[in-house]
Design a protein around this motif. Structure first.
Motif, PDB file in Angstrom:
ATOM      1  N   MET A 153     -36.270  12.332  17.745  1.00  0.00           N
ATOM      2  CA  MET A 153     -35.339  12.556  18.847  1.00  0.00           C
ATOM      3  C   MET A 153     -34.252  13.537  18.402  1.00  0.00           C
ATOM      4  SD  MET A 153     -34.327  10.955  21.870  1.00  0.00           S
ATOM      5  CE  MET A 153     -32.919  11.264  22.854  1.00  0.00           C
ATOM      6  N   ILE A 154     -34.001  14.527  19.215  1.00  0.00           N
ATOM      7  CA  ILE A 154     -33.029  15.566  18.889  1.00  0.00           C
ATOM      8  C   ILE A 154     -31.620  15.058  19.205  1.00  0.00           C
ATOM      9  CG2 ILE A 154     -32.236  17.887  19.451  1.00  0.00           C
ATOM     10  CD1 ILE A 154     -35.190  18.508  20.157  1.00  0.00           C
ATOM     11  N   ASN A 155     -30.741  15.190  18.226  1.00  0.00           N
ATOM     12  CA  ASN A 155     -29.351  14.794  18.387  1.00  0.00           C
ATOM     13  C   ASN A 155     -28.609  15.953  19.051  1.00  0.00           C
ATOM     14  OD1 ASN A 155     -26.592  14.359  18.014  1.00  0.00           O
ATOM     15  ND2 ASN A 155     -26.937  13.187  16.139  1.00  0.00           N
ATOM     16  N   GLN A 156     -28.264  15.783  20.322  1.00  0.00           N
ATOM     17  CA  GLN A 156     -27.634  16.838  21.122  1.00  0.00           C
ATOM     18  C   GLN A 156     -26.296  17.277  20.510  1.00  0.00           C
ATOM     19  OE1 GLN A 156     -29.295  18.113  23.731  1.00  0.00           O
ATOM     20  NE2 GLN A 156     -27.706  19.621  24.136  1.00  0.00           N
ATOM     21  N   THR A 157     -25.507  16.324  20.034  1.00  0.00           N
ATOM     22  CA  THR A 157     -24.205  16.638  19.453  1.00  0.00           C
ATOM     23  C   THR A 157     -24.370  17.485  18.191  1.00  0.00           C
ATOM     24  OG1 THR A 157     -23.425  14.509  20.283  1.00  0.00           O
ATOM     25  CG2 THR A 157     -22.026  15.617  18.677  1.00  0.00           C
ATOM     26  N   HIS A 158     -25.353  17.130  17.386  1.00  0.00           N
ATOM     27  CA  HIS A 158     -25.616  17.886  16.155  1.00  0.00           C
ATOM     28  C   HIS A 158     -26.024  19.326  16.488  1.00  0.00           C
ATOM     29  CE1 HIS A 158     -26.585  18.617  12.026  1.00  0.00           C
ATOM     30  NE2 HIS A 158     -27.857  18.836  12.284  1.00  0.00           N
ATOM     31  N   PHE A 159     -26.893  19.486  17.485  1.00  0.00           N
ATOM     32  CA  PHE A 159     -27.317  20.825  17.903  1.00  0.00           C
ATOM     33  C   PHE A 159     -26.119  21.636  18.399  1.00  0.00           C
ATOM     34  CE2 PHE A 159     -28.402  23.734  21.337  1.00  0.00           C
ATOM     35  CZ  PHE A 159     -29.160  24.648  20.630  1.00  0.00           C
ATOM     36  N   GLU A 160     -25.290  21.026  19.234  1.00  0.00           N
ATOM     37  CA  GLU A 160     -24.124  21.736  19.774  1.00  0.00           C
ATOM     38  C   GLU A 160     -23.181  22.170  18.653  1.00  0.00           C
ATOM     39  OE1 GLU A 160     -22.380  19.280  22.840  1.00  0.00           O
ATOM     40  OE2 GLU A 160     -24.226  19.361  24.029  1.00  0.00           O
ATOM     41  N   LYS A 161     -23.014  21.330  17.641  1.00  0.00           N
ATOM     42  CA  LYS A 161     -22.169  21.667  16.492  1.00  0.00           C
ATOM     43  C   LYS A 161     -22.751  22.891  15.757  1.00  0.00           C
ATOM     44  CE  LYS A 161     -20.237  19.606  12.300  1.00  0.00           C
ATOM     45  NZ  LYS A 161     -20.935  20.053  11.128  1.00  0.00           N
ATOM     46  N   LEU A 162     -24.076  22.893  15.536  1.00  0.00           N
ATOM     47  CA  LEU A 162     -24.722  24.039  14.889  1.00  0.00           C
ATOM     48  C   LEU A 162     -24.564  25.298  15.732  1.00  0.00           C
ATOM     49  CD1 LEU A 162     -28.057  22.514  13.526  1.00  0.00           C
ATOM     50  CD2 LEU A 162     -26.095  23.306  12.195  1.00  0.00           C
ATOM     51  N   TYR A 163     -24.753  25.143  17.038  1.00  0.00           N
ATOM     52  CA  TYR A 163     -24.634  26.285  17.943  1.00  0.00           C
ATOM     53  C   TYR A 163     -23.232  26.900  17.835  1.00  0.00           C
ATOM     54  CZ  TYR A 163     -24.178  29.097  22.121  1.00  0.00           C
ATOM     55  OH  TYR A 163     -23.929  30.129  22.984  1.00  0.00           O
ATOM     56  N   HIS A 164     -22.207  26.088  17.937  1.00  0.00           N
ATOM     57  CA  HIS A 164     -20.831  26.608  17.893  1.00  0.00           C
ATOM     58  C   HIS A 164     -20.480  27.172  16.523  1.00  0.00           C
ATOM     59  CE1 HIS A 164     -19.843  25.574  21.954  1.00  0.00           C
ATOM     60  NE2 HIS A 164     -20.283  24.347  21.780  1.00  0.00           N
ATOM     61  N   GLU A 165     -21.049  26.602  15.478  1.00  0.00           N
ATOM     62  CA  GLU A 165     -20.752  27.074  14.129  1.00  0.00           C
ATOM     63  C   GLU A 165     -21.449  28.403  13.817  1.00  0.00           C
ATOM     64  OE1 GLU A 165     -20.961  25.481   9.519  1.00  0.00           O
ATOM     65  OE2 GLU A 165     -21.172  24.071  11.177  1.00  0.00           O
ATOM     66  N   TYR A 166     -22.663  28.619  14.356  1.00  0.00           N
ATOM     67  CA  TYR A 166     -23.473  29.768  13.934  1.00  0.00           C
ATOM     68  C   TYR A 166     -23.766  30.796  15.019  1.00  0.00           C
ATOM     69  CZ  TYR A 166     -24.128  27.098   9.693  1.00  0.00           C
ATOM     70  OH  TYR A 166     -23.896  26.414   8.527  1.00  0.00           O
ATOM     71  N   ARG A 167     -23.326  30.605  16.233  1.00  0.00           N
ATOM     72  CA  ARG A 167     -23.691  31.535  17.313  1.00  0.00           C
ATOM     73  C   ARG A 167     -23.184  32.948  17.061  1.00  0.00           C
ATOM     74  NH1 ARG A 167     -19.315  28.804  20.571  1.00  0.00           N
ATOM     75  NH2 ARG A 167     -17.774  30.450  20.728  1.00  0.00           N
TER      76      ARG A 167
END
Length: 180
Positions: free
Chosen positions: A1-15
């Motif tokens: 199961m994909i952790n949505q919060t974790h993905f959003e954190k990666l997105y904001h950190e690396y976009r």
């Protein structure tokens, strides 16, 4: 199961990092935006399989570079098909293949920058990748080696050969340019 919060954190950190790498590779805002979206779609669907053998930053860099290379190959194959009659919605895209739209370049330097990036784009894939990561992203040779999955000495060699090729090609370009 994909952790949505974790993905959003990666997105904001690396976009921004992903966008800048894509822009350096593709020299076109729309293409860089498209590749950035593609990278994060890939990150989203691959996140649960991330094995943590490398850092997230290295992993995302690697995905970004591969997406850029795939994008370039796809675009080049579309140009070849165009020659044989494939019509594009945007014919300017095919007529103007070496456009240069990097927003970080001042207007008066655009012509010189376009020549520079034309020459950078003529390097081999590995030379171009090592050179861009070193000179435009400011990464160290060990970081580049991890991203490219090569030895540090291989990265040093790629950068050295890239610099030599660039010097040679730029000297020739500017010699021809001054003759005009």
């Amino acid at each position: 199961m994909i952790n949505q919060t974790h993905f959003e954190k990666l997105y904001h950190e690396y976009r921004i990092l992903v966008f800048n790498v894509a822009l350096n590779y593709l020299q076109n805002l729309e293409d860089a935006e498209e590749v950035t979206q593609d990278v994060f779609v890939k990150v989203y669907y691959s996140l649960e399989n991330f094995n943590q053998k490398s850092s997230y930053k290295t992993w995302i860099y690697r995905i970004t570079i591969n997406q850029c290379l795939d994008f370039i190959k796809k675009k080049n194959s579309q140009k070849r098909f165009f020659i044989f009659g494939k019509k594009s919605q945007n014919e300017q895209e095919y007529l103007n293949t070496a456009t240069f739209e990097h927003p970080g370049i001042l207007m008066e330097n655009k012509e010189d920058a376009a020549i520079l990036f034309e020459v950078i784009n003529s390097l081999t894939e590995n030379q171009k990748t090592a050179f861009l990561l070193s000179k435009l992203d400011g990464l160290s040779n060990p970081e580049i080696a991890e991203i490219m999955q090569l030895s540090i000495s291989s990265v040093e060699s790629l950068i050295f050969r890239a610099k030599g090729a660039l010097q040679e090609k730029l000297a020739e370009k500017f010699k021809n340019y001054r003759k005009k």
